[in-house]
Design a protein around this motif. Structure first.
Motif, PDB file in Angstrom:
ATOM      1  N   SER A  18      -4.212  10.082  -4.867  1.00 37.55           N
ATOM      2  CA  SER A  18      -3.484   9.182  -3.971  1.00 37.55           C
ATOM      3  C   SER A  18      -4.391   8.704  -2.838  1.00 37.55           C
ATOM      4  CB  SER A  18      -2.250   9.880  -3.402  1.00 37.55           C
ATOM      5  OG  SER A  18      -2.617  10.962  -2.565  1.00 37.55           O
ATOM      6  N   ILE A  19      -5.274   9.570  -2.348  1.00 34.38           N
ATOM      7  CA  ILE A  19      -6.225   9.170  -1.306  1.00 34.38           C
ATOM      8  C   ILE A  19      -7.216   8.140  -1.858  1.00 34.38           C
ATOM      9  CG2 ILE A  19      -8.111   9.981   0.162  1.00 34.38           C
ATOM     10  CD1 ILE A  19      -6.613  12.647   0.386  1.00 34.38           C
ATOM     11  N   LEU A  20      -7.710   8.390  -3.069  1.00 34.06           N
ATOM     12  CA  LEU A  20      -8.642   7.446  -3.696  1.00 34.06           C
ATOM     13  C   LEU A  20      -7.979   6.095  -3.943  1.00 34.06           C
ATOM     14  CD1 LEU A  20     -10.367   9.832  -6.268  1.00 34.06           C
ATOM     15  CD2 LEU A  20     -11.391   8.874  -4.195  1.00 34.06           C
ATOM     16  N   MET A  21      -6.723   6.113  -4.403  1.00 33.17           N
ATOM     17  CA  MET A  21      -6.004   4.859  -4.638  1.00 33.17           C
ATOM     18  C   MET A  21      -5.806   4.098  -3.336  1.00 33.17           C
ATOM     19  SD  MET A  21      -4.578   2.776  -6.776  1.00 33.17           S
ATOM     20  CE  MET A  21      -4.211   3.639  -8.315  1.00 33.17           C
ATOM     21  N   THR A  22      -5.449   4.806  -2.274  1.00 31.62           N
ATOM     22  CA  THR A  22      -5.263   4.162  -0.980  1.00 31.62           C
ATOM     23  C   THR A  22      -6.572   3.560  -0.477  1.00 31.62           C
ATOM     24  OG1 THR A  22      -3.496   5.739  -0.441  1.00 31.62           O
ATOM     25  CG2 THR A  22      -4.455   4.501   1.381  1.00 31.62           C
ATOM     26  N   LEU A  23      -7.670   4.289  -0.649  1.00 30.50           N
ATOM     27  CA  LEU A  23      -8.983   3.764  -0.249  1.00 30.50           C
ATOM     28  C   LEU A  23      -9.355   2.529  -1.067  1.00 30.50           C
ATOM     29  CD1 LEU A  23     -11.042   7.059   0.198  1.00 30.50           C
ATOM     30  CD2 LEU A  23     -10.271   5.505   1.994  1.00 30.50           C
ATOM     31  N   SER A  24      -9.008   2.543  -2.359  1.00 30.22           N
ATOM     32  CA  SER A  24      -9.314   1.377  -3.195  1.00 30.22           C
ATOM     33  C   SER A  24      -8.535   0.153  -2.724  1.00 30.22           C
ATOM     34  CB  SER A  24      -9.009   1.670  -4.664  1.00 30.22           C
ATOM     35  OG  SER A  24      -7.618   1.685  -4.917  1.00 30.22           O
ATOM     36  N   TYR A 231     -13.036  -1.145  -7.537  1.00 30.22           N
ATOM     37  CA  TYR A 231     -12.849  -0.844  -8.953  1.00 30.22           C
ATOM     38  C   TYR A 231     -13.242   0.593  -9.270  1.00 30.22           C
ATOM     39  CZ  TYR A 231     -11.773  -5.643 -10.271  1.00 30.22           C
ATOM     40  OH  TYR A 231     -11.168  -6.864 -10.405  1.00 30.22           O
ATOM     41  N   ALA A 232     -14.341   1.059  -8.672  1.00 35.71           N
ATOM     42  CA  ALA A 232     -14.778   2.439  -8.916  1.00 35.71           C
ATOM     43  C   ALA A 232     -13.743   3.439  -8.405  1.00 35.71           C
ATOM     44  CB  ALA A 232     -16.126   2.682  -8.243  1.00 35.71           C
ATOM     45  N   LEU A 233     -13.191   3.185  -7.220  1.00 33.97           N
ATOM     46  CA  LEU A 233     -12.203   4.089  -6.643  1.00 33.97           C
ATOM     47  C   LEU A 233     -10.912   4.116  -7.446  1.00 33.97           C
ATOM     48  CD1 LEU A 233     -12.731   3.245  -2.868  1.00 33.97           C
ATOM     49  CD2 LEU A 233     -13.120   5.469  -3.926  1.00 33.97           C
ATOM     50  N   ILE A 234     -10.483   2.933  -7.922  1.00 33.24           N
ATOM     51  CA  ILE A 234      -9.215   2.886  -8.649  1.00 33.24           C
ATOM     52  C   ILE A 234      -9.345   3.554 -10.012  1.00 33.24           C
ATOM     53  CG2 ILE A 234      -9.447   0.668  -9.858  1.00 33.24           C
ATOM     54  CD1 ILE A 234      -6.608   0.025  -8.993  1.00 33.24           C
ATOM     55  N   VAL A 235     -10.503   3.427 -10.652  1.00 36.44           N
ATOM     56  CA  VAL A 235     -10.733   4.122 -11.922  1.00 36.44           C
ATOM     57  C   VAL A 235     -10.702   5.628 -11.704  1.00 36.44           C
ATOM     58  CG1 VAL A 235     -12.436   4.591 -13.708  1.00 36.44           C
ATOM     59  CG2 VAL A 235     -11.975   2.236 -13.035  1.00 36.44           C
ATOM     60  N   ALA A 236     -11.370   6.086 -10.629  1.00 36.47           N
ATOM     61  CA  ALA A 236     -11.384   7.521 -10.327  1.00 36.47           C
ATOM     62  C   ALA A 236      -9.973   8.029 -10.040  1.00 36.47           C
ATOM     63  CB  ALA A 236     -12.296   7.793  -9.140  1.00 36.47           C
ATOM     64  N   ALA A 237      -9.182   7.231  -9.328  1.00 37.72           N
ATOM     65  CA  ALA A 237      -7.821   7.646  -8.990  1.00 37.72           C
ATOM     66  C   ALA A 237      -6.949   7.784 -10.234  1.00 37.72           C
ATOM     67  CB  ALA A 237      -7.203   6.646  -8.017  1.00 37.72           C
ATOM     68  N   VAL A 238      -7.045   6.797 -11.129  1.00 34.94           N
ATOM     69  CA  VAL A 238      -6.208   6.806 -12.328  1.00 34.94           C
ATOM     70  C   VAL A 238      -6.601   7.955 -13.260  1.00 34.94           C
ATOM     71  CG1 VAL A 238      -5.640   5.502 -14.415  1.00 34.94           C
ATOM     72  CG2 VAL A 238      -5.668   4.356 -12.204  1.00 34.94           C
ATOM     73  N   ARG A 239      -7.900   8.262 -13.322  1.00 27.08           N
ATOM     74  CA  ARG A 239      -8.353   9.335 -14.202  1.00 27.08           C
ATOM     75  C   ARG A 239      -8.011  10.711 -13.635  1.00 27.08           C
ATOM     76  NH1 ARG A 239     -14.356   7.485 -16.410  1.00 27.08           N
ATOM     77  NH2 ARG A 239     -13.596   6.014 -17.967  1.00 27.08           N
ATOM     78  N   LEU A 240      -7.920  10.820 -12.315  1.00 26.30           N
ATOM     79  CA  LEU A 240      -7.739  12.117 -11.685  1.00 26.30           C
ATOM     80  C   LEU A 240      -6.285  12.543 -11.600  1.00 26.30           C
ATOM     81  CD1 LEU A 240      -9.193  14.465 -10.249  1.00 26.30           C
ATOM     82  CD2 LEU A 240      -8.950  13.174  -8.112  1.00 26.30           C
ATOM     83  N   ALA A 247       0.449   5.447  -8.988  1.00 25.35           N
ATOM     84  CA  ALA A 247       0.679   3.998  -9.019  1.00 25.35           C
ATOM     85  C   ALA A 247       1.359   3.446  -7.762  1.00 25.35           C
ATOM     86  CB  ALA A 247       1.480   3.634 -10.268  1.00 25.35           C
ATOM     87  N   PRO A 248       2.374   4.122  -7.195  1.00 24.75           N
ATOM     88  CA  PRO A 248       3.019   3.546  -6.009  1.00 24.75           C
ATOM     89  C   PRO A 248       2.080   3.324  -4.829  1.00 24.75           C
ATOM     90  CG  PRO A 248       4.411   5.248  -6.955  1.00 24.75           C
ATOM     91  CD  PRO A 248       3.103   5.301  -7.673  1.00 24.75           C
ATOM     92  N   PHE A 249       0.978   4.040  -4.777  1.00 24.18           N
ATOM     93  CA  PHE A 249       0.055   3.874  -3.662  1.00 24.18           C
ATOM     94  C   PHE A 249      -0.690   2.544  -3.728  1.00 24.18           C
ATOM     95  CE2 PHE A 249       0.849   8.393  -3.624  1.00 24.18           C
ATOM     96  CZ  PHE A 249       0.885   8.696  -2.270  1.00 24.18           C
ATOM     97  N   ARG A 250      -0.544   1.815  -4.835  1.00 25.93           N
ATOM     98  CA  ARG A 250      -1.101   0.462  -4.910  1.00 25.93           C
ATOM     99  C   ARG A 250      -0.500  -0.437  -3.833  1.00 25.93           C
ATOM    100  NH1 ARG A 250      -3.494  -1.166  -9.904  1.00 25.93           N
ATOM    101  NH2 ARG A 250      -3.460   0.481 -11.492  1.00 25.93           N
ATOM    102  N   TYR A 251       0.732  -0.164  -3.447  1.00 24.07           N
ATOM    103  CA  TYR A 251       1.419  -1.038  -2.502  1.00 24.07           C
ATOM    104  C   TYR A 251       0.905  -0.892  -1.080  1.00 24.07           C
ATOM    105  CZ  TYR A 251       4.656  -2.149  -6.237  1.00 24.07           C
ATOM    106  OH  TYR A 251       5.184  -2.580  -7.424  1.00 24.07           O
ATOM    107  N   THR A 252       0.014   0.078  -0.835  1.00 27.62           N
ATOM    108  CA  THR A 252      -0.574   0.190   0.502  1.00 27.62           C
ATOM    109  C   THR A 252      -1.461  -1.009   0.816  1.00 27.62           C
ATOM    110  OG1 THR A 252      -2.419   1.516  -0.384  1.00 27.62           O
ATOM    111  CG2 THR A 252      -0.518   2.709   0.498  1.00 27.62           C
TER     112      THR A 252
END
Length: 301
Positions: A18-24, A231-240, A247-252
């Motif tokens: 969730s942290i990685l997704m938010t950073l992405s 892109y690198a952060l979102i890939v890491a988030a989805v894999r982790l 997915a909901p953290f995309r809305y940040t």
């Protein structure tokens, strides 16, 4: 390893993701801000060309680092060609909209993408959609209409360009689902980036090349870097983490876009635009919730 890295590694997988997704999302919002600055000096197709060269180089280096197979033989796959075409159209329409719309409005309308993907999966992939998700889709697009405000003096036709980019982005993501599993992600990303870059250069004779100051070059360099990092952060988030949790953290991205729009351009969302954004985000979150309920957690991950 630094103490910050140790503390991060000690967190649970979903919390890390969730942290990685938010950073992405923060990096994507920053890329939008930088790109919007660039559109004030040069045409969108010139941005596609120049930023595309930089992004393609970064993707090539990333693919080499990952030891991914690199071959243009992937162009024999119809799904790859459809994805490249859809990404070209997504970039063209989104950059033109970004040039004329506030950051928050552009980001809010684009959050209708999960709803559009659900609709496209029903129409073209034969996936079942229950009445609850149909309701969420209808409510979500009603929120988009609230933001666009058709028939109101403040209506901006460039909002329709964002809607077009959403449709093309959904086409891109649905085409990705149809790709053979043996194709590597870095290879597909690189081919798509090159296609977008060549399209930018192809349209340059039509709009003309504008001289770029040193500040514009710097902006595009940082835009390319934030795009690659996102892109690198979102890939890491989805894999982790589990997709239903992450997915909901995309809305940040909407929050970051509002803050950056206020700081960089003095934008202030109206009450109507805020209400429409909340409707779109709420319906999207509900759609993700229903998707998580419909599929087993292992399949969603």
């Amino acid at each position: 390893m630094s103490s910050a890295s140790v503390r991060f590694a000690s967190l649970g997988a979903n919390l890390q993701a969730s942290i990685l997704m938010t950073l992405s999302m923060a990096t994507f919002a920053t890329n939008d801000m930088l790109t919007k600055f660039a559109t004030q000096s040069i045409e969108p197709v010139q941005i596609m060309a120049v930023r595309g060269v930089m992004a393609s180089l970064l993707l090539f280096l990333f693919a080499r680092w990952r030891k991914a197979a690199l071959s243009f033989s992937v162009l024999r796959e119809p799904a790859v060609l459809v994805r490249a075409f859809a990404d070209i159209c997504t970039t063209l329409t989104y950059l033109n909209a970004l040039r004329h719309l506030p950051l928050a409005n552009t980001a809010a309308i684009f959050q209708a993408l999960p709803l559009t993907i659900t609709l496209g999966a029903f129409l073209f992939l034969g996936e079942s959609v229950g009445w609850r998700r149909w309701t969420a889709i209808a409510v979500g697009f009603a929120g988009v209409l609230v933001i666009l405000a058709p028939g109101v003096d403040g209506f901006n036709v460039y909002g329709l360009w964002v809607l077009a980019s959403v449709v093309f982005a959904a086409m891109r993501d649905l085409a990705t689902r149809r790709m053979p599993p043996n194709l590597s992600s870095p290879q597909i990303a690189l081919v798509t980036s090159i296609a977008v870059t060549l399209t930018g250069f192809a349209f340059l004779p039509v709009v003309g090349w504008r001289p770029m100051s040193g500040s514009v070059w710097i902006i595009l360099v940082f835009a390319s870097m934030t795009l690659a990092c996102g892109y690198a952060l979102i890939v890491a988030a989805v894999r982790l983490g589990e997709m239903s949790f992450v997915a909901p953290f995309r809305y940040t991205i909407l929050l970051f876009s509002i803050i950056l729009g206020m700081l960089a351009f003095g934008e202030r969302p109206t009450a109507r635009e805020t209400l429409g954004s909340l409707i779109v985000v709420g319906s999207g979150l509900y759609t993700l919730h229903r998707e998580a309920r419909r599929r087993p957690a292992s399949s969603a991950a």
